[in-house]
Every structure is written in structure tokens, then in C-alpha cells.
Write an enzyme that holds these catalytic residues in place. Structure first.
Site, mmCIF file in Angstrom:
data_model
loop_
_atom_site.group_PDB
_atom_site.id
_atom_site.type_symbol
_atom_site.label_atom_id
_atom_site.label_comp_id
_atom_site.label_asym_id
_atom_site.label_seq_id
_atom_site.Cartn_x
_atom_site.Cartn_y
_atom_site.Cartn_z
ATOM 1 N N HIS B 79 0.849 -1.201 0.000
ATOM 2 C CA HIS B 79 0.000 0.000 0.000
ATOM 3 C C HIS B 79 0.881 1.246 0.000
ATOM 4 O O HIS B 79 0.693 2.151 -0.809
ATOM 5 C CB HIS B 79 -0.924 -0.006 1.213
ATOM 6 N N ASP B 108 6.601 21.327 -26.739
ATOM 7 C CA ASP B 108 6.551 19.995 -26.123
ATOM 8 C C ASP B 108 7.611 19.976 -25.029
ATOM 9 O O ASP B 108 8.234 20.991 -24.749
ATOM 10 C CB ASP B 108 6.817 18.901 -27.177
ATOM 11 N N TRP B 144 7.023 0.149 3.805
ATOM 12 C CA TRP B 144 7.469 0.786 2.565
ATOM 13 C C TRP B 144 8.880 1.323 2.701
ATOM 14 O O TRP B 144 9.544 1.573 1.705
ATOM 15 C CB TRP B 144 6.510 1.902 2.148
ATOM 16 N N SER B 171 12.716 5.936 -13.809
ATOM 17 C CA SER B 171 11.641 6.706 -14.435
ATOM 18 C C SER B 171 11.600 8.124 -13.870
ATOM 19 O O SER B 171 11.525 9.102 -14.614
ATOM 20 C CB SER B 171 10.312 5.991 -14.200
ATOM 21 N N SER B 172 11.691 8.238 -12.540
ATOM 22 C CA SER B 172 11.624 9.560 -11.923
ATOM 23 C C SER B 172 12.803 10.427 -12.331
ATOM 24 O O SER B 172 12.649 11.619 -12.573
ATOM 25 C CB SER B 172 11.636 9.454 -10.399
ATOM 26 N N HIS B 255 13.308 11.882 3.475
ATOM 27 C CA HIS B 255 12.712 13.153 3.859
ATOM 28 C C HIS B 255 12.513 14.083 2.664
ATOM 29 O O HIS B 255 11.414 14.598 2.482
ATOM 30 C CB HIS B 255 13.388 13.849 5.033
ATOM 31 N N GLU B 257 11.926 13.126 -0.177
ATOM 32 C CA GLU B 257 10.812 12.482 -0.882
ATOM 33 C C GLU B 257 9.465 13.031 -0.410
ATOM 34 O O GLU B 257 8.549 13.226 -1.205
ATOM 35 C CB GLU B 257 10.884 10.965 -0.657
ATOM 36 N N TYR B 259 8.832 15.986 0.463
ATOM 37 C CA TYR B 259 8.596 17.265 -0.205
ATOM 38 C C TYR B 259 8.449 17.090 -1.704
ATOM 39 O O TYR B 259 7.808 17.908 -2.362
ATOM 40 C CB TYR B 259 9.699 18.259 0.162
ATOM 41 N N SER B 270 -1.416 26.716 -5.715
ATOM 42 C CA SER B 270 -1.058 28.105 -6.005
ATOM 43 C C SER B 270 -1.612 28.575 -7.344
ATOM 44 O O SER B 270 -1.626 29.778 -7.613
ATOM 45 C CB SER B 270 0.462 28.273 -6.007
ATOM 46 N N HIS B 304 15.084 12.959 11.984
ATOM 47 C CA HIS B 304 13.910 13.074 12.864
ATOM 48 C C HIS B 304 12.948 11.908 12.649
ATOM 49 O O HIS B 304 11.986 11.774 13.397
ATOM 50 C CB HIS B 304 13.207 14.425 12.694
ATOM 51 N N HIS B 305 13.217 11.063 11.635
ATOM 52 C CA HIS B 305 12.406 9.856 11.465
ATOM 53 C C HIS B 305 12.920 8.724 12.342
ATOM 54 O O HIS B 305 12.343 7.652 12.353
ATOM 55 C CB HIS B 305 12.434 9.402 10.006
ATOM 56 N N THR B 330 7.028 27.003 5.454
ATOM 57 C CA THR B 330 5.702 26.424 5.227
ATOM 58 C C THR B 330 4.630 27.388 5.701
ATOM 59 O O THR B 330 3.594 27.573 5.045
ATOM 60 C CB THR B 330 5.580 25.080 5.972
ATOM 61 N N LYS B 333 3.997 30.050 3.188
ATOM 62 C CA LYS B 333 3.125 29.619 2.092
ATOM 63 C C LYS B 333 1.658 29.641 2.521
ATOM 64 O O LYS B 333 0.800 30.153 1.804
ATOM 65 C CB LYS B 333 3.510 28.212 1.625
ATOM 66 N N ARG B 452 1.548 0.869 15.022
ATOM 67 C CA ARG B 452 1.183 0.670 13.624
ATOM 68 C C ARG B 452 1.716 -0.663 13.126
ATOM 69 O O ARG B 452 2.544 -1.287 13.784
ATOM 70 C CB ARG B 452 1.730 1.824 12.768
#
Lengths: 184, 528
Positions: B79, B108, B144, B171-172, B255, B257, B259, B270, B304-305, B330, B333, B452
Site C-alpha cells: 500500500h 513539447d 514501505w 523513471s523519476s 525526507h 521524498e 517534499y 497556487s 527526525h524519522h 511552510t 506559504k 502501527r
């Protein structure tokens, strides 16, 4: 931008090459983090499993008023060796230099290389048990059927918190090879 | 610019592209590729969503009823992987493909054939992930984040996952290189960087993040692969490796990722909020700088993770303060979006509703993120449902709601037809209500200590879990309204004018008809 199409295409290709280079360098950077991490751990003493500990001269003061029991534990992980401590436990004074011996036997008919990894219980006692000499500092290669006695020399730091009365020193031998026992 | 007219003659013209399936396999058109990205991401959203419903069905009651714990772990892992790499990221790449060339006045993308490749790497990757469910031992069940040592010990499903991550990463990276080159080199005359629509800015910054960190993830899973099969011991404790090292490398990628997912969502919002406030975006340049600051800060906060791995106190304090610093850009924004709406002539069509839903719920997710940034608190909350609630507020209510806003906003431009406004509004309100039903209660579960990734739980958590499962099923079923609405729009929506939103003022609205022609801006527009 009002440049002719072939000039834009050329500028695009140059940028493509630069960005591909950045991506390749960052792939390498991921691998460069490995020695960087090891160095940081070594400098800060966070994960000092396989090097001798620095024992300061001031720490050799023996605290005879206190007795701490050290238990010796021996395990193997997917390794056909017998591995045991020659004594199960020993009472020691903090600051006293202590020698103990373990014994390993290769039960296979081929030479096998193993590496011992130490761990401690309770975990917070780890930083107070200073190993001066240990068979875990190198890997061990045993000929078929060979028996070897292995020394450990350590000092228990007198700064060990007062509520710890027993410390377990546990070793686990792993085979040094691919994970299915194929030589690496 | 006569060269443009020249190339036009050589390019395949409107009628000349291959028909049927070959059109889609061989296409190099940014609009076709954007469409494929969006449909692919929607299909993956359905697959990943079904897995979420398996998880919530099992958690409906305490005890084990439906699946065994192994399969439960495979569901949570797949998931996460499918939603992050298969649904959310391709969705925003789809937006980038459709919108960036039209917004900057380019014909293009810079590398059309590379673009085709970037897309067609995705279906094999998704196939590998799904096939891994059926190999002996099942799919990867390590979460994940693919933490060692579990990943070093698992069956062949893990190898398939590693290869899938390699393909997704490639791909990315290719897609990002394409986007950066397009934005930097292909802008129409007069379209300076600081005149670009903010969506293009957010994608430029995101693409740089991707080029910098996707290779690091590729390295981390490559190390896992060699640990598994070639006797290296990067993470394998048996040879002196360290599983904590994996966590450092992973979160160095992980991390940024976060963002990578959030920043394009900021870009969509925006565009939408000024259009329905009928005012230009408040503080455009501060938005650009805030986005860049968030991206730069994301590289120095990863640990921090992992406050609970046994870091020195000094390191924990550093990562805590650095993390809290991110709240400043943040906040800039969020306040800019609010100031854009302030005294605007607001109307609340579906895109605006989703954008406001984003603003409301993403801010809540940001605040629970600040709570988790506090190392003393996080040690209590680590790996509880509080964390699950937090990242679903920023990922689902943040990124996904913003993607919904974008779909409704640009659908008239893409298809030339208007969607059903009433159905859109129902979709929004059902999503909003069921999302909060599903995830708000998980904050309480987390604070009470429910861990979890565990299929069973203490009976004291029963009520909140039941509410959460009802919310999850409601949220999942509500999404069928979106497919229905999109299909209905394509097949029978009323004709859309070139500029259906009178507040929208970017090039695709002001210079192109609806639907946007297959080839647009072959002669670049002039931007004042």
C-alpha cells in the site's frame, strides 16, 4: 529562447549530460555515506564493537568495595561450530583487569571462517565494559575439526551505575560468507 | 522564428500519428504522455486503495479475522510503495507533462522520446510489485521503508521489490531531467523565470530534489540486494554491518521524498486559489523562495524519522531544531494562500473546494508534524497511529486533495468539456467527511499507544478502529464518483469555453482553445 531550434536542442543535450552526471554522482554519494557513517561512529564512540576500547590509566583504580557478576554467554547463528565459555560467570571488582576464555570447535570437514559480534545486557552497561583484547577483533578461520581457545581481557569501568549488579557479555558467531554459506 | 515552421513540416502532423494501442506505446506527445501518467496513477490509486481497505477490514475488530499477519504486513508495505511511487508521484508528473509546456509556451517537453521512456518504465515496475505477491514467501513485508534486517532475510518477493524500486527510480530521474531542461531552456520569449506560473517553479525545484535523492535510494536498495546475494555486509549484522546505517541512507532520500510529493501539490494549489479568488497570488516571489528553502532544508533533517535508534542527545537536539525551522517557510506559504483569498471575489467550484480542503487539512498535518518533531514527544509516539494519522493528513489531504483540485481545474482544458459540478461537489464533501472520520481518530489511537503495522490490537482501541474503518471504506467508495465524473465529462460533458474560469490567467487559458490542440505553441507566444 528565440534562438533557432538546433541551438535549443544543443543546449538541451548539454543540460541532460550535466543532470545525468549529478544523478550518477548522487548514486555514488549513497555509497560514500557508508565509510562516512563508520568514521563518525568511530570518532564519537557510538558503535565500537570490533575495536579495542581505550582504557585510561586513571580508570585502572580497583574498587574493592563493590562486586559485579559478569555472565558469559555464547551463541552461533547458522554456523556448525560448538562455541562455549569455559566458565558461566565470574564476580569481578570494577577496575580489575579480568581474563576469561571461550572455546570454539569446527564440526565440519571443511575450513570455516567466522566472526563474533558482542552484545551486552543490560544494554546501557555496554559503554562501561571495556575490552582490551578480544577474539572478536578479527575473524577466526578454523581447519576441519580444529578446536581453539580464545581469550577476552576486559576491565569494568568503575563509573558503572550503582544499580547494575550483573552484566551479561554475550557473543554470537556468524559465518563470514554469503548468506547461504557460499564463500563470499 | 522561421525554424519553427520548418520543424513543423517534418513532425508528424495532427492526423499522422499511429492509431490504436500503438499510438500510446510510441507517442512522444507531452499531452498523450501526461494522460497516460494520470490514468496509470489512477489505476495504481485503486490498487493501493484496495490494499488499504484490506488493512482496515482486518482492523475493523480486534483479533484476527480476515488475513494472517504475514499478508497484513505485505499489504501495509505494498500500500505504501504503490501509493507513494505508483499513485501520487506519477499523478504529479502527469500534471507536469500536460501543463508545463503549455504554461511556459513550449511546443513539447525538451526530450520527447525520453519522456516516452520515463512513462513506459512504470508499468513493468508496477507489475513486478503486484507479481511479488504470488512468489513463494509473498511480497516484501518490511514496510514501505524497506528496513534492514528484515529485507536482508526475506524471500524472492523482496528481490522483485528491489528491481521495481530501481525502475521507478530511473523513471523519476529521467522525467525530472526532462522537466528541468524544459523549464530552463524552452520558455517562450519574455517568459522570465520570475514570471513563470508557480506550478512550474514548484516542479523545477521538485525535479532537482528527485535528481539528487532518487539515486541515493537506488544505492540503498542495491546495497540490500548485494547483502542478500553477493555476501556484502552493509546492513547484515552477521558480518559487522549495521541496520541503522540503512535507516540513515533511506531517510536521506526519504525526507526530501516527502517534499517531492508535497511541493508539486503546493504548485497546483497556487494556481487554483488565485483563479477562484480573482486576485493574483499574494507574495509570488516569497512563495518561490519559501519553496526553495523547504527543499534545501529537507536535506538536513532526515534523522527526525529515527529518534529512537540511539542517537546522541546533541544529534537529537540538532535534528529537532532543524526540523522545526521548516515550519517557517511552510507558514509563509499558508499565510500567502490565505492572503490571496483575503478580500477576493471568492467562488467555490469543486477545484476551489479541494484547494481549501487541502489548506485546512494540510495545515493540521503540519501541526501534528511539529508535535512529532519534538524528540521528547516523538519517543512516545514513534511507530504509533499518531504517525499514521500525521502522514495521511499531509499525503492524502495534502497531495491527493491537491491532485483532485488540479484534475477538476484542468479537465475542461484537457477534454474541452465541463465536468458535472454537482457530482464534483458531492465527491468533495464525501471525501472530506470520510477522510476525517478515517484518520482523525487515529490521532487518539496513537496517543493511547496503539502501534502501527500490527494486525491485532487491544480491545480498548475497538471503537475508534471501527470508526476509522467505516471512514476508510466511505472514502474509498467516494472515489468511484471521480472516475464516473471524469468518464461522463469525456463522453458527454457540455462544451467548455477556452477560459471557463475567469480568474485563470496563465497561457493555457488565455492563448489556447479548449480542448488544447494536439500540438500547441509550435510558434512561441510572446509574453509581456
Amino acid at each position: 529562447m528565440s534562438a533557432p531550434a538546433h541551438a535549443v536542442a544543443r543546449a538541451n543535450r548539454i543540460l541532460l549530460r550535466k543532470l545525468a552526471l549529478v544523478a550518477a554522482l548522487m548514486f555514488g554519494f549513497g555509497f560514500a555515506l557508508v565509510p562516512f557513517y563508520e568514521k563518525i561512529c568511530q570518532v564519537t564512540g557510538i558503535r565500537n564493537l570490533l575495536q579495542p576500547d581505550q582504557v585510561a590509566a586513571a580508570n585502572t583504580q580497583v574498587d574493592r568495595s563493590r562486586v559485579v557478576t559478569i555472565e558469559f554467554d555464547a551463541n552461533t547463528q547458522r554456523l556448525p561450530w560448538t562455541f562455549k565459555a569455559l566458565e558461566s560467570h565470574r564476580p569481578v571488582h570494577p577496575g580489575e583487569i579480568t581474563h576469561v576464555q571461550y572455546e570454539i570447535r569446527n564440526t565440519l570437514d571443511r575450513p570455516v571462517t567466522g566472526q563474533a559480534i558482542p552484545s551486552y545486557g543490560p544494554q546501557r552497561a555496554a559503554q562501561y565494559l571495556k575490552k582490551i583484547e578480544c577474539f572478536c577483533f578479527q575473524s577466526q578461520t578454523l581447519a576441519p575439526g580444529e578446536v581453539r581457545r580464545l581469550p577476552v581481557v576486559f576491565v569494568l569501568d568503575p563509573a558503572l551505575p550503582a544499580d547494575i549488579g550483573t552484566v551479561t557479555l554475550s557473543y554470537t558467531f556468524f559465518e563470514v560468507a554469503g548468506r547461504d554459506g557460499k564463500p563470499g | 522564428m522561421s525554424a519553427v515552421a520548418d520543424t513543423h513540416a517534418h513532425h508528424d502532423d495532427h492526423g499522422h500519428h499511429p492509431a490504436g494501442i500503438l499510438r500510446w506505446i510510441m507517442t512522444t506527445n507531452h499531452k498523450d504522455i501526461g494522460t497516460m501518467y494520470l490514468w496509470f496513477s489512477f489505476a495504481m490509486f485503486m490498487v493501493g486503495g484496495t490494499m488499504a481497505l484490506v488493512i482496515r477490514a482486518e482492523l475493523f475488530q480486534p483479533g484476527l479475522q480476515i488475513v494472517n499477519p504475514d499478508f497484513f504486513n505485505q499489504m501495509t508495505t505494498l500500500h505504501g510503495l504503490i501509493m507513494v511511487f505508483g499513485a501520487i508521484m506519477p499523478a504529479f508528473v502527469g500534471f507536469a507533462n500536460w501543463q508545463i509546456p503549455m504554461m511556459i509556451g513550449a511546443p513539447d517537453m525538451a526530450f520527447p522520446r525520453l519522456n516516452n521512456w520515463s512513462f513506459w518504465l512504470l508499468p513493468p515496475a508496477a507489475t513486478l510489485l503486484v507479481v511479488s505477491l504470488f512468489v513463494p514467501g509473498g511480497a516484501a513485508g518490511a514496510g514501505w521503508t524497506l528496513y534492514a534486517p528484515l529485507t536482508v532475510q526475506m524471500g524472492p518477493g523482496m528481490d522483485l521489490t528491489i528491481f521495481a524500486v530501481h525502475l521507478l527510480g530511473m523513471s523519476s530521474i529521467l522525467g525530472s531531467i526532462n522537466i528541468i531542461t524544459t523549464v530552463l531552456n524552452m520558455r517562450a520569449p519574455g517568459m522570465t523565470l520570475m514570471k513563470m506560473p508557480l506550478f512550474c517553479w514548484t516542479w523545477l525545484i521538485t525535479a532537482y530534489l528527485l535528481v539528487a535523492v532518487m539515486p541515493v535510494l537506488a544505492g540503498a536498495v542495491t546495497m540490500t540486494l548485494t547483502d542478500r546475494h553477493f555476501g556484502t555486509t552493509f546492513f547484515n549484522a552477521a558480518g559487522g554491518g549495521d541496520p541503522v546505517l540503512y535507516q540513515h541512507i533511506f531517510w536521506f532520500f526519504g525526507h526530501p521524498e516527502v517534499y517531492i510529493i508535497a511541493i508539486p501539490a503546493f504548485g497546483v494549489v497556487s494556481q487554483v486559489i488565485p483563479a477562484f479568488s480573482r486576485k493574483p497570488l499574494f507574495g509570488y516571489s516569497s512563495m518561490v523562495y519559501a519553496t526553495a528553502s523547504i527543499a534545501i532544508l529537507s536535506f538536513i533533517v532526515w534523522a527526525h524519522h529515527m529518534y529512537t535508534v540511539g542517537m546522541p542527545l546533541e544529534a537529537q537536539l540538532y535534528f529537532m531544531y532543524a526540523t522545526m525551522l521548516i515550519a517557517i517557510p511552510t507558514g509563509v506559504k499558508v499565510f500567502n494562500w490565505l492572503a490571496t483569498m483575503w478580500k477576493g471575489s471568492l467562488t467555490f467550484e469543486t477545484p476551489m473546494l479541494f484547494a481549501i480542503g487541502f489548506l485546512f487539512l494540510f495545515t493540521m498535518g503540519g501541526f501534528s508534524g511539529l508535535v512529532l518533531a519534538l524528540t521528547a514527544v516523538d519517543v512516545q509516539m514513534h511507530d504509533t497511529y499518531y504517525v499514521v494519522a500525521h502522514f495521511h493528513y499531509v499525503m492524502v489531504a495534502g497531495a491527493l486533495f491537491s491532485a483532485f483540485a488540479g484534475v477538476y481545474f484542468w479537465l475542461p482544458k484537457w477534454t474541452g468539456r465541463m465536468y458535472d459540478e454537482k457530482l464534483g461537489k458531492i465527491h468533495f464533501w464525501l471525501s472530506m467527511i470520510f477522510f476525517n472520520l478515517a484518520f482523525f481518530v487515529q490521532h487518539f489511537l496513537g496517543i493511547a499507544g496503539m502501534p502501527r503495522r500490527i494486525p491485532d490490537y487491544s480491545p480498548v482501541f475497538a471503537e475508534f478502529n471501527m470508526i476509522s474503518s467505516i471512514g476508510a471504506f466511505g472514502f474509498g467508495l467516494s472515489q468511484l464518483l471521480l472516475v464516473y465524473n471524469v468518464v461522463k465529462t469525456i463522453h458527454g460533458g457540455r462544451k467548455a469555453p477556452a477560459r471557463p474560469w475567469d480568474g485563470a490567467d496563465t497561457l493555457e487559458w488565455t492563448h489556447l482553445p479548449s480542448p488544447a490542440p494536439y500540438h500547441s505553441f509550435e510558434t512561441p507566444p510572446t509574453v509581456r
